[in-house]
Scaffold this motif. Structure first.
Motif, mmCIF file in Angstrom:
data_model
loop_
_atom_site.group_PDB
_atom_site.id
_atom_site.type_symbol
_atom_site.label_atom_id
_atom_site.label_comp_id
_atom_site.label_asym_id
_atom_site.label_seq_id
_atom_site.Cartn_x
_atom_site.Cartn_y
_atom_site.Cartn_z
ATOM 1 N N SER A 145 0.823 -1.201 0.000
ATOM 2 C CA SER A 145 0.000 0.000 0.000
ATOM 3 C C SER A 145 0.861 1.255 0.000
ATOM 4 N N ALA A 146 2.000 1.218 0.694
ATOM 5 C CA ALA A 146 2.909 2.363 0.702
ATOM 6 C C ALA A 146 3.437 2.655 -0.701
ATOM 7 N N ILE A 147 3.770 1.598 -1.439
ATOM 8 C CA ILE A 147 4.264 1.776 -2.810
ATOM 9 C C ILE A 147 3.161 2.325 -3.705
ATOM 10 N N GLY A 148 1.962 1.726 -3.638
ATOM 11 C CA GLY A 148 0.857 2.198 -4.458
ATOM 12 C C GLY A 148 0.458 3.627 -4.147
ATOM 13 N N GLY A 149 0.429 3.968 -2.856
ATOM 14 C CA GLY A 149 0.080 5.328 -2.468
ATOM 15 C C GLY A 149 1.095 6.345 -2.947
ATOM 16 N N TYR A 150 2.374 5.987 -2.868
ATOM 17 C CA TYR A 150 3.427 6.902 -3.337
ATOM 18 C C TYR A 150 3.336 7.109 -4.848
ATOM 19 N N ILE A 151 2.998 6.052 -5.574
ATOM 20 C CA ILE A 151 2.817 6.181 -7.028
ATOM 21 C C ILE A 151 1.685 7.160 -7.331
ATOM 22 N N THR A 152 0.591 7.055 -6.575
ATOM 23 C CA THR A 152 -0.545 7.952 -6.794
ATOM 24 C C THR A 152 -0.175 9.395 -6.453
ATOM 25 N N TRP A 153 0.509 9.602 -5.336
ATOM 26 C CA TRP A 153 0.967 10.953 -4.966
ATOM 27 C C TRP A 153 1.891 11.521 -6.044
ATOM 28 N N SER A 154 2.793 10.703 -6.553
ATOM 29 C CA SER A 154 3.718 11.142 -7.597
ATOM 30 C C SER A 154 2.982 11.496 -8.880
ATOM 31 N N ALA A 155 1.942 10.708 -9.209
ATOM 32 C CA ALA A 155 1.151 11.012 -10.405
ATOM 33 C C ALA A 155 0.456 12.356 -10.247
ATOM 34 N N GLY A 156 -0.089 12.632 -9.054
ATOM 35 C CA GLY A 156 -0.720 13.919 -8.819
ATOM 36 C C GLY A 156 0.278 15.063 -8.901
ATOM 37 N N LYS A 157 1.471 14.855 -8.368
ATOM 38 C CA LYS A 157 2.502 15.891 -8.403
ATOM 39 C C LYS A 157 2.942 16.178 -9.840
ATOM 40 N N LYS A 158 3.074 15.116 -10.619
ATOM 41 C CA LYS A 158 3.508 15.264 -12.009
ATOM 42 C C LYS A 158 2.407 15.857 -12.881
ATOM 43 N N GLY A 159 1.183 15.394 -12.684
ATOM 44 C CA GLY A 159 0.083 15.850 -13.524
ATOM 45 C C GLY A 159 -0.478 17.195 -13.118
#
Length: 209
Positions: free
Chosen positions: A58-72
């Motif tokens: 869940s930590a990995i998946g959540g970080y991916i989502t946060w990174s996608a929001g930061k990038k997008g």
């Protein structure tokens, strides 16, 4: 007994499910990680190992989502989050950055998670604050689920055996089909939203040229 396909997923399967469950491509069944953790621990799985698998994935998946929001940025947020919820999520994130991540990560469905994680990235919640609040919430949540499975596990297994054992094959294949279909649709939707968001960011530059 629990369905054969479920017990053989083990920690590795739980880890993979937890990644997708918190990623921008969530599984079609909300709370899949909680359910799988509960059932695996109830079936005499190691509660500490399985909880660790759920928390790490869940930590990995959540970080991916946060990174996608930061990038997008906000353009991706506008494309991904319904308008009727976006203003409240943005207000909550702007004024309570850590709580806006911790509360939805701690609460079970139907509280949505992905919109808050995307908002945290898009609206500038720092990596440190995000990781501390998100991982603390997941640690608490999956530790409680694992404890509940240890405490009430026999009742869960008994209920499954009594009511759903004969349908385990149908349930298993249905879940697998929904998972595959949900992942394929999620990838397509995420790529489309990311492309549209990137196009919106570049339009003003093209207009100036």
């Amino acid at each position: 007994m629990l369905p054969h396909w479920l017990t053989h997923l083990g920690g590795l399967g739980l880890f993979a499910v937890a990644i997708f469950d918190s990623s921008p491509i969530p599984l079609p069944l909300p709370g899949s990680t909680d359910l799988l953790l509960l059932l695996l621990v109830s079936h005499h799985g190691n509660p500490f190992l399985l909880a660790a698998c759920a928390i790490t994935g869940s930590a990995i998946g959540g970080y991916i989502t946060w990174s996608a929001g930061k990038k997008g940025g906000e353009a991706l947020l506008q494309r991904s989050v319904p308008k009727r919820f976006r203003a409240r999520i943005e207000h909550w994130t702007d004024n309570h950055s850590m709580l806006s991540v911790m509360v939805p990560a701690l609460l079970p469905p139907p509280i949505p998670l992905t919109p808050f994680l995307l908002a945290a990235g898009a609206l500038g919640v720092s990596r440190r604050r995000f990781l501390v609040s998100y991982n603390a919430a997941r640690l608490i949540r999956y530790s409680l689920v694992s404890w509940a499975a240890v405490t009430y596990g026999r009742k869960v297994v008994s209920w499954w055996t009594k009511n759903l054992a004969e349908w385990s094959g149908v349930i298993g294949w249905s879940f697998a089909g929904l998972m595959v279909a949900g992942v394929i649709y999620g990838i397509w939707q995420y790529r489309r939203q990311t492309y549209d968001a990137s196009g919106k960011r570049t339009m003003p530059q093209e207009a100036q040229a």
